[in-house]
Design an enzyme around this catalytic site. Structure first.
Site, mmCIF file in Angstrom:
data_model
loop_
_atom_site.group_PDB
_atom_site.id
_atom_site.type_symbol
_atom_site.label_atom_id
_atom_site.label_comp_id
_atom_site.label_asym_id
_atom_site.label_seq_id
_atom_site.Cartn_x
_atom_site.Cartn_y
_atom_site.Cartn_z
ATOM 1 N N LYS A 33 65.953 60.936 -41.966
ATOM 2 C CA LYS A 33 67.165 61.741 -41.821
ATOM 3 C C LYS A 33 68.247 61.027 -41.018
ATOM 4 O O LYS A 33 69.431 61.248 -41.256
ATOM 5 C CB LYS A 33 66.839 63.107 -41.230
ATOM 6 C CG LYS A 33 66.704 63.148 -39.738
ATOM 7 C CD LYS A 33 66.301 64.510 -39.258
ATOM 8 C CE LYS A 33 65.600 64.417 -37.930
ATOM 9 N NZ LYS A 33 66.312 63.696 -36.866
ATOM 10 N N ARG A 108 66.997 71.887 -31.892
ATOM 11 C CA ARG A 108 65.563 71.712 -32.091
ATOM 12 C C ARG A 108 64.808 73.032 -32.002
ATOM 13 O O ARG A 108 63.649 73.102 -32.405
ATOM 14 C CB ARG A 108 64.984 70.790 -31.004
ATOM 15 C CG ARG A 108 65.372 69.337 -31.162
ATOM 16 C CD ARG A 108 64.672 68.507 -30.096
ATOM 17 N NE ARG A 108 65.241 67.166 -30.022
ATOM 18 C CZ ARG A 108 64.873 66.162 -30.798
ATOM 19 N NH1 ARG A 108 63.922 66.345 -31.699
ATOM 20 N NH2 ARG A 108 65.431 64.980 -30.687
ATOM 21 N N ARG A 147 53.822 51.016 -40.905
ATOM 22 C CA ARG A 147 54.912 50.133 -40.462
ATOM 23 C C ARG A 147 54.405 48.931 -39.686
ATOM 24 O O ARG A 147 53.566 49.078 -38.790
ATOM 25 C CB ARG A 147 55.875 50.912 -39.555
ATOM 26 C CG ARG A 147 56.995 51.552 -40.294
ATOM 27 C CD ARG A 147 58.194 51.865 -39.437
ATOM 28 N NE ARG A 147 57.945 52.692 -38.273
ATOM 29 C CZ ARG A 147 58.699 53.744 -37.937
ATOM 30 N NH1 ARG A 147 59.716 54.093 -38.693
ATOM 31 N NH2 ARG A 147 58.443 54.428 -36.851
ATOM 32 N N ARG A 180 53.893 48.803 -33.878
ATOM 33 C CA ARG A 180 54.394 49.324 -32.601
ATOM 34 C C ARG A 180 53.391 50.349 -32.074
ATOM 35 O O ARG A 180 52.817 51.100 -32.854
ATOM 36 C CB ARG A 180 55.740 50.036 -32.825
ATOM 37 C CG ARG A 180 56.886 49.096 -33.137
ATOM 38 C CD ARG A 180 58.216 49.805 -32.838
ATOM 39 N NE ARG A 180 59.334 48.951 -33.176
ATOM 40 C CZ ARG A 180 60.075 49.089 -34.282
ATOM 41 N NH1 ARG A 180 59.805 50.056 -35.126
ATOM 42 N NH2 ARG A 180 61.074 48.278 -34.519
ATOM 43 N N ARG A 191 52.359 63.824 -32.871
ATOM 44 C CA ARG A 191 53.820 63.966 -32.893
ATOM 45 C C ARG A 191 54.266 64.829 -34.071
ATOM 46 O O ARG A 191 55.145 65.666 -33.938
ATOM 47 C CB ARG A 191 54.455 62.569 -33.010
ATOM 48 C CG ARG A 191 55.322 62.166 -31.836
ATOM 49 C CD ARG A 191 55.773 60.738 -31.978
ATOM 50 N NE ARG A 191 57.057 60.600 -32.648
ATOM 51 C CZ ARG A 191 57.405 59.566 -33.412
ATOM 52 N NH1 ARG A 191 56.556 58.592 -33.633
ATOM 53 N NH2 ARG A 191 58.590 59.519 -33.952
#
Ligand code: ZN
Length: 236
Positions: A33, A108, A147, A180, A191
């Site tokens: 986004k 949020r 990733r 990472r 998360r």
């Protein structure tokens, strides 16, 4: 940004038309986004607003809001809604927001959404368009945990969707590809769960107000961009 994205957006052919709305992007980490928000803002020539940027600006200018927020941020405490909304109020009152803006990562929570609604009304904006990025959880996990970043040149790879020719090595410079710490599954999965828990009431709130637009955020960036632009055009 992706090479074809600007072309995909300008092919819509209405960059000269104003947005004249507040557009809110809601989506989980890894849904893309941020990229979309930036491009939509550029396309319409309106600001792309993130509360992170607002915080940094207020802190560096040493404004009263910045001075209130800084010790909280430094200690990792939650910054109260009154401060966040104060920053948003000040930001959207600036002339560059008169023709609309894109909010990325705010609100949020439902109380923040209610606070924002009052601010928008005060500034004479209509109801916002809320673009909700919908992505399957399994796919998000793949995107985030797959990733890898080159230690040398910083190139991005994904071991599932965009693997290097030689496993663990950068195509360009042979650099080592690293994950990472934030992209490890034991970090990513909680998360995503926290995101869902927190966002569920916010999404329900906007859906109940009839302003929520679900956008399928799977597939190439350019395809998602087209869907977002279509939603915005119809919402005008
Ligand atoms: Zn490299």
């Amino acid at each position: 940004m992706a090479a074809g994205l600007a072309a995909a957006l300008s092919a819509q052919g209405h960059s000269s038309e104003g947005l004249n709305r507040a557009v809110i992007f809601i989506g989980p980490p890894g849904a893309g986004k941020g990229t979309q928000a930036k491009e939509v803002a550029r396309h319409y020539g309106v600001p792309h607003l993130s509360t992170g940027d607002m915080f940094r600006e207020h802190v560096s200018r040493g404004t009263p809001l910045g001075r209130q927020a800084k010790p909280l941020m430094d200690s990792g405490a939650l910054v109260p809604d009154s401060i966040v909304l104060g920053m948003v109020e000040e930001r959207i009152a600036r002339p560059d927001c008169a023709r609309g803006f894109v909010l990325d990562g705010f609100p949020r929570t439902e109380p923040q959404a209610e606070g924002l609604a009052a601010l928008l009304e005060k500034r004479g904006f209509r109801d916002p368009v809320v673009v909700h990025f919908v992505v399957d959880d399994g796919l998000l996990l793949r995107r985030l945990t797959g990733r890898r970043v080159c230690k040398v040149g910083g190139e991005n790879y994904n071991i599932y969707d965009r693997p290097p020719k030689v496993p663990g090595r950068c195509d360009n410079d042979g650099g080592e590809l690293l994950q990472r710490p934030d992209d490890r599954e034991e970090v990513v999965a909680p998360r995503l769960q926290a995101y869902e828990r927190q966002t569920f009431p916010l999404i329900a709130y906007y859906r109940a107000h009839g302003v929520l637009q679900d956008v399928d955020a799977t597939g190439p960036v350019d395809d998602v961009a087209r869907r977002v632009m279509e939603v915005l055009r119809k919402a005008r």
